[in-house]
Design a protein around this motif. Structure first.
Motif, PDB file in Angstrom:
ATOM      1  N   ASP A   1       0.972  -1.107   0.105  1.00  0.00           N
ATOM      2  CA  ASP A   1      -0.144   0.086  -0.044  1.00  0.00           C
ATOM      3  C   ASP A   1       0.718   1.278   0.125  1.00  0.00           C
ATOM      4  OD1 ASP A   1      -2.163   1.725   0.140  1.00  0.00           O
ATOM      5  OD2 ASP A   1      -2.378   1.511   2.298  1.00  0.00           O
ATOM      6  N   THR A   2       0.676   2.174  -0.933  1.00  0.00           N
ATOM      7  CA  THR A   2       1.546   3.332  -0.955  1.00  0.00           C
ATOM      8  C   THR A   2       0.809   4.780  -0.839  1.00  0.00           C
ATOM      9  OG1 THR A   2       1.177   3.603  -3.386  1.00  0.00           O
ATOM     10  CG2 THR A   2       2.801   1.870  -2.742  1.00  0.00           C
ATOM     11  N   ALA A   3       1.625   5.597  -0.764  1.00  0.00           N
ATOM     12  CA  ALA A   3       1.334   7.059  -0.591  1.00  0.00           C
ATOM     13  C   ALA A   3       0.355   7.452  -1.771  1.00  0.00           C
ATOM     14  CB  ALA A   3       2.105   8.108  -0.481  1.00  0.00           C
ATOM     15  N   GLY A   4      -0.660   8.132  -1.523  1.00  0.00           N
ATOM     16  CA  GLY A   4      -1.405   8.843  -2.766  1.00  0.00           C
ATOM     17  C   GLY A   4      -0.331   9.593  -3.778  1.00  0.00           C
ATOM     18  N   ILE A   5      -0.816   9.290  -5.095  1.00  0.00           N
ATOM     19  CA  ILE A   5      -0.128   9.919  -6.172  1.00  0.00           C
ATOM     20  C   ILE A   5      -0.514  11.404  -6.318  1.00  0.00           C
ATOM     21  CG2 ILE A   5       0.799   9.855  -8.365  1.00  0.00           C
ATOM     22  CD1 ILE A   5       2.099   7.699  -6.468  1.00  0.00           C
ATOM     23  N   ARG A   6       0.121  12.399  -6.016  1.00  0.00           N
ATOM     24  CA  ARG A   6      -0.408  13.742  -6.119  1.00  0.00           C
ATOM     25  C   ARG A   6       0.916  14.874  -5.952  1.00  0.00           C
ATOM     26  NH1 ARG A   6      -3.808  16.066  -0.951  1.00  0.00           N
ATOM     27  NH2 ARG A   6      -2.130  15.658   0.753  1.00  0.00           N
ATOM     28  N   LYS A   7       0.755  15.929  -6.657  1.00  0.00           N
ATOM     29  CA  LYS A   7       1.900  16.953  -6.292  1.00  0.00           C
ATOM     30  C   LYS A   7       1.522  17.531  -5.024  1.00  0.00           C
ATOM     31  CE  LYS A   7       2.488  18.389 -11.129  1.00  0.00           C
ATOM     32  NZ  LYS A   7       2.274  19.576 -12.137  1.00  0.00           N
ATOM     33  N   THR A   8       2.916  17.580  -4.144  1.00  0.00           N
ATOM     34  CA  THR A   8       2.526  17.990  -2.898  1.00  0.00           C
ATOM     35  C   THR A   8       3.947  18.953  -2.519  1.00  0.00           C
ATOM     36  OG1 THR A   8       2.588  17.308  -0.694  1.00  0.00           O
ATOM     37  CG2 THR A   8       3.564  15.971  -2.015  1.00  0.00           C
TER      38      THR A   8
ATOM     39  N   ASP B   1       7.334   9.560  -4.094  1.00  0.00           N
ATOM     40  CA  ASP B   1       8.388   8.851  -4.754  1.00  0.00           C
ATOM     41  C   ASP B   1       8.558   7.532  -4.546  1.00  0.00           C
ATOM     42  OD1 ASP B   1       8.855  11.452  -5.747  1.00  0.00           O
ATOM     43  OD2 ASP B   1      10.503  11.845  -4.275  1.00  0.00           O
ATOM     44  N   ARG B   2       8.515   7.005  -3.446  1.00  0.00           N
ATOM     45  CA  ARG B   2       8.768   5.606  -3.052  1.00  0.00           C
ATOM     46  C   ARG B   2       7.639   5.009  -3.836  1.00  0.00           C
ATOM     47  NH1 ARG B   2      10.302   5.439   3.318  1.00  0.00           N
ATOM     48  NH2 ARG B   2      12.426   6.274   3.080  1.00  0.00           N
ATOM     49  N   ALA B   3       6.477   5.199  -3.825  1.00  0.00           N
ATOM     50  CA  ALA B   3       5.261   4.512  -4.306  1.00  0.00           C
ATOM     51  C   ALA B   3       5.695   4.524  -5.800  1.00  0.00           C
ATOM     52  CB  ALA B   3       4.031   5.538  -4.388  1.00  0.00           C
ATOM     53  N   LEU B   4       6.097   5.286  -6.595  1.00  0.00           N
ATOM     54  CA  LEU B   4       6.449   5.180  -7.881  1.00  0.00           C
ATOM     55  C   LEU B   4       7.840   4.428  -8.217  1.00  0.00           C
ATOM     56  CD1 LEU B   4       6.067   9.304  -8.855  1.00  0.00           C
ATOM     57  CD2 LEU B   4       4.520   7.439  -9.488  1.00  0.00           C
ATOM     58  N   GLU B   5       8.550   4.494  -7.352  1.00  0.00           N
ATOM     59  CA  GLU B   5       9.699   3.567  -7.366  1.00  0.00           C
ATOM     60  C   GLU B   5       9.363   2.060  -7.404  1.00  0.00           C
ATOM     61  OE1 GLU B   5      13.602   3.043  -8.406  1.00  0.00           O
ATOM     62  OE2 GLU B   5      12.515   5.117  -8.172  1.00  0.00           O
ATOM     63  N   HIS B   6       8.487   1.826  -6.281  1.00  0.00           N
ATOM     64  CA  HIS B   6       7.913   0.421  -6.227  1.00  0.00           C
ATOM     65  C   HIS B   6       7.256   0.077  -7.588  1.00  0.00           C
ATOM     66  CE1 HIS B   6       9.259  -0.861  -2.439  1.00  0.00           C
ATOM     67  NE2 HIS B   6       9.115   0.242  -1.812  1.00  0.00           N
ATOM     68  N   ALA B   7       6.608   1.022  -8.042  1.00  0.00           N
ATOM     69  CA  ALA B   7       5.549   0.427  -9.278  1.00  0.00           C
ATOM     70  C   ALA B   7       6.447   0.255 -10.347  1.00  0.00           C
ATOM     71  CB  ALA B   7       4.803   1.672  -9.404  1.00  0.00           C
ATOM     72  N   LYS B   8       7.658   0.395 -10.668  1.00  0.00           N
ATOM     73  CA  LYS B   8       8.542   0.296 -11.680  1.00  0.00           C
ATOM     74  C   LYS B   8       8.747  -1.188 -11.747  1.00  0.00           C
ATOM     75  CE  LYS B   8      11.203   4.714 -11.792  1.00  0.00           C
ATOM     76  NZ  LYS B   8      12.495   5.271 -11.567  1.00  0.00           N
ATOM     77  N   ASP B   9       9.084  -1.928 -10.617  1.00  0.00           N
ATOM     78  CA  ASP B   9       9.298  -3.385 -10.777  1.00  0.00           C
ATOM     79  C   ASP B   9       8.083  -4.317 -10.134  1.00  0.00           C
ATOM     80  OD1 ASP B   9       9.756  -2.762  -7.967  1.00  0.00           O
ATOM     81  OD2 ASP B   9      11.831  -3.686  -7.762  1.00  0.00           O
ATOM     82  N   ALA B  10       6.903  -3.635 -10.028  1.00  0.00           N
ATOM     83  CA  ALA B  10       5.904  -4.623  -9.668  1.00  0.00           C
ATOM     84  C   ALA B  10       5.448  -5.395 -10.656  1.00  0.00           C
ATOM     85  CB  ALA B  10       4.635  -3.509  -9.313  1.00  0.00           C
ATOM     86  N   ASP B  11       4.919  -6.555 -10.095  1.00  0.00           N
ATOM     87  CA  ASP B  11       4.491  -7.776 -11.101  1.00  0.00           C
ATOM     88  C   ASP B  11       3.215  -7.411 -11.511  1.00  0.00           C
ATOM     89  OD1 ASP B  11       6.630  -9.180 -10.808  1.00  0.00           O
ATOM     90  OD2 ASP B  11       6.062  -9.868  -9.025  1.00  0.00           O
ATOM     91  N   LEU B  12       2.362  -6.761 -10.602  1.00  0.00           N
ATOM     92  CA  LEU B  12       0.984  -6.310 -10.643  1.00  0.00           C
ATOM     93  C   LEU B  12       0.817  -4.947  -9.988  1.00  0.00           C
ATOM     94  CD1 LEU B  12      -2.090  -6.862 -11.604  1.00  0.00           C
ATOM     95  CD2 LEU B  12      -2.194  -7.941  -9.337  1.00  0.00           C
ATOM     96  N   ILE B  13       0.113  -4.047 -10.754  1.00  0.00           N
ATOM     97  CA  ILE B  13      -0.363  -2.691 -10.325  1.00  0.00           C
ATOM     98  C   ILE B  13      -2.030  -2.823 -10.023  1.00  0.00           C
ATOM     99  CG2 ILE B  13      -0.492  -0.152 -10.537  1.00  0.00           C
ATOM    100  CD1 ILE B  13       2.182  -0.467 -12.119  1.00  0.00           C
TER     101      ILE B  13
END
Length: 462
Positions: free
Chosen positions: A279-286, A296-308
């Motif tokens: 579970d990651t932080a909500g994506i928005r400009k802040t 940033d961590r959410a986006l980084e984890h999404a890069k090598d995710a098997d499923l989003i």
């Protein structure tokens, strides 16, 4: 395992050291029966375990001196038809921690050595009872986290990987032997037209290696779980989804946007499939520094995710943050979840399918609806609905994958040498490298250091 000797008789507790119905102390080695006789007193006076038939069970007591430690059943198994291939005794005693510990101490005092972690399975490997892939599968069976992982490990334990690897090696060693024989005896063995025939064999075996490699990503997911990242804007219902999937409150849920700042990971099993859900932080400009790190961590984890899992609040319009997330989904395995379906929707399912190209499911984390459809979609997406472990071979071990990659590289070098018209001895060098890399998978071309490293990861008593 510096002090490892096959001549030693070893012993260890093979069950968990916790209160239980029974506990098992295992003894293995040339003197297993003699060691057991020193501590076992049968109900029938004078009975010696060293004199009884193999694969029989005997009732009595474990004693040390005059002290009776526990009432037990003892199983006697004569090698080589045992797990380790050696004489083996298993003492079934009461499962209290102290009782099991005292039985083991009596056995060690009677002449056995405390087994190293994985030493029973290591002996099974060294005594030819199993190959290295089967030995590694033993630990995989013990640590399996899902029904699929268990089935995969049991399939490997039955020798499916070994069979596939040996079939390729058999083809390669035939060609290696032919080349060496022809070079040694050119008068009687001709190599005319041979490169063309060899090229076909190399292409066929390379295809088999590639088939095994193709299963590695799926195999890794079976064994370790599908890395599933939950993405979405703040307040879309990501944490509520995690809590629903977990069946308990794992994440804090409030109406305040941006409550989740860091990545929260949970291991779950759905429909027999193991998931590593983040579970990651909500994506928005802040402008908030801490929240920005979370994004940033959410986006980084999404890069090598098997499923989003892209969670969308269906009750509010899409905006630039959604556009950013949809850009991430391109070319990725993803499922769009239209959350808050219990409210008036302003986003249509067809619209999201068009924009993302991903399957879209309407859910309500509050009303707990849509979960069954999500589970079925995940199963279908990764395993085409079912996995059959009868004929399919799945590579689940990173060591195996690396060896296959090296073998493939050597086969490609062989094909290149043939194409360039190189001398035949160049062919055999690369073919032998491929043969040995494949042998390292099943333990037919491995050094002592690697064997020690593999078995050091096992639990004691196995």
């Amino acid at each position: 395992m510096a002090g490892f000797h096959l001549d030693d008789t070893i012993a260890a507790v093979s069950t968990a050291m916790a209160p239980a119905g029974i506990g098992i102390v295992r003894i293995s080695g040339n003197d297993a029966f003699e060691v057991a006789d020193r501590v076992f007193r049968a109900k029938k006076e004078g009975k010696k375990l060293s004199a009884v038939k193999s694969h029989t069970i005997h009732y009595g007591w474990i004693t040390e001196g005059e002290e009776v430690i526990d009432e037990v059943l003892v199983m006697v198994m004569k090698g080589p038809k045992t797990y380790t291939g050696e004489n083996t005794v298993e003492i079934d005693c009461h499962g209290g921690v102290l009782a099991v510990k005292k039985v083991l101490e009596a056995v060690l005092n009677a002449g056995a050595r405390a087994a190293d972690p994985g030493e029973f399975t290591k002996r099974a490997f060294l005594n030819g009872r199993m190959d290295l892939t089967q030995a590694e599968a033993v630990m995989d069976v013990i640590s399996a986290k899902s029904a699929y992982a268990l089935k995969s490990s049991e399939s490997q334990l039955r020798g499916t990987v070994k069979k596939a690897i040996r079939a390729i090696r058999k083809k390669l060693i035939y060609e290696i032997a032919f080349i060496e024989s022809a070079l040694d005896d050119p008068e009687h063995i001709s190599l005319d037209g041979y490169p063309k025939r060899l090229a076909q064999v190399v292409a066929e075996q390379k295809k088999q290696v590639e088939k095994l490699l193709a299963s590695a990503d799926e195999g890794k997911m079976i064994q370790e779980g599908i890395k599933t990242v939950i993405l979405g804007k703040p307040n879309a219902g990501k944490s509520s989804l995690l809590n629903l999937l977990a069946g308990e409150e794992k994440a804090i849920v409030t109406d305040i946007a941006g409550t989740t700042r860091d990545v929260l990971e949970e291991n779950l099993v759905l429909k027999g499939i193991s998931l590593r859900i983040l579970d990651t932080a909500g994506i928005r400009k802040t402008a908030d520094t801490v929240e920005k790190i979370g994004v940033d961590r959410a986006l980084e984890h999404a890069k090598d995710a098997d499923l989003i899992l892209y969670v969308v609040d269906a009750s509010v319009p899409l905006d630039e943050n959604d556009a950013k997330i949809m850009e991430i989904l391109k070319g990725r395995k993803a499922i769009v979840l239209l959350n808050k379906s219990d409210l008036t929707a302003v986003i249509e399912k067809e619209e999201m399918e068009q924009k993302t190209g991903a399957p879209v499911i309407s859910i309500s984390a509050r009303e707990e609806t849509g979960m069954e459809e999500l589970e079925e979609q995940m199963k279908k997406m990764f395993f085409q609905g079912e996995i059959s472990f009868n004929d399919e071979v799945y590579i689940t071990n990173a060591r195996h994958k690396q060896a296959l990659l090296e073998a493939k590289k050597s086969l490609e070098l062989t094909a290149g040498s043939i194409e360039m018209g190189m001398p035949e001895d160049f062919f055999s060098i690369d073919l032998m490298n491929a043969y040995e890399e494949l042998g390292s998978i099943i333990g037919e071309a491995v050094g002592e250091d690697l064997v020690n490293e593999i078995f050091s990861k096992f639990c004691t008593g196995k």
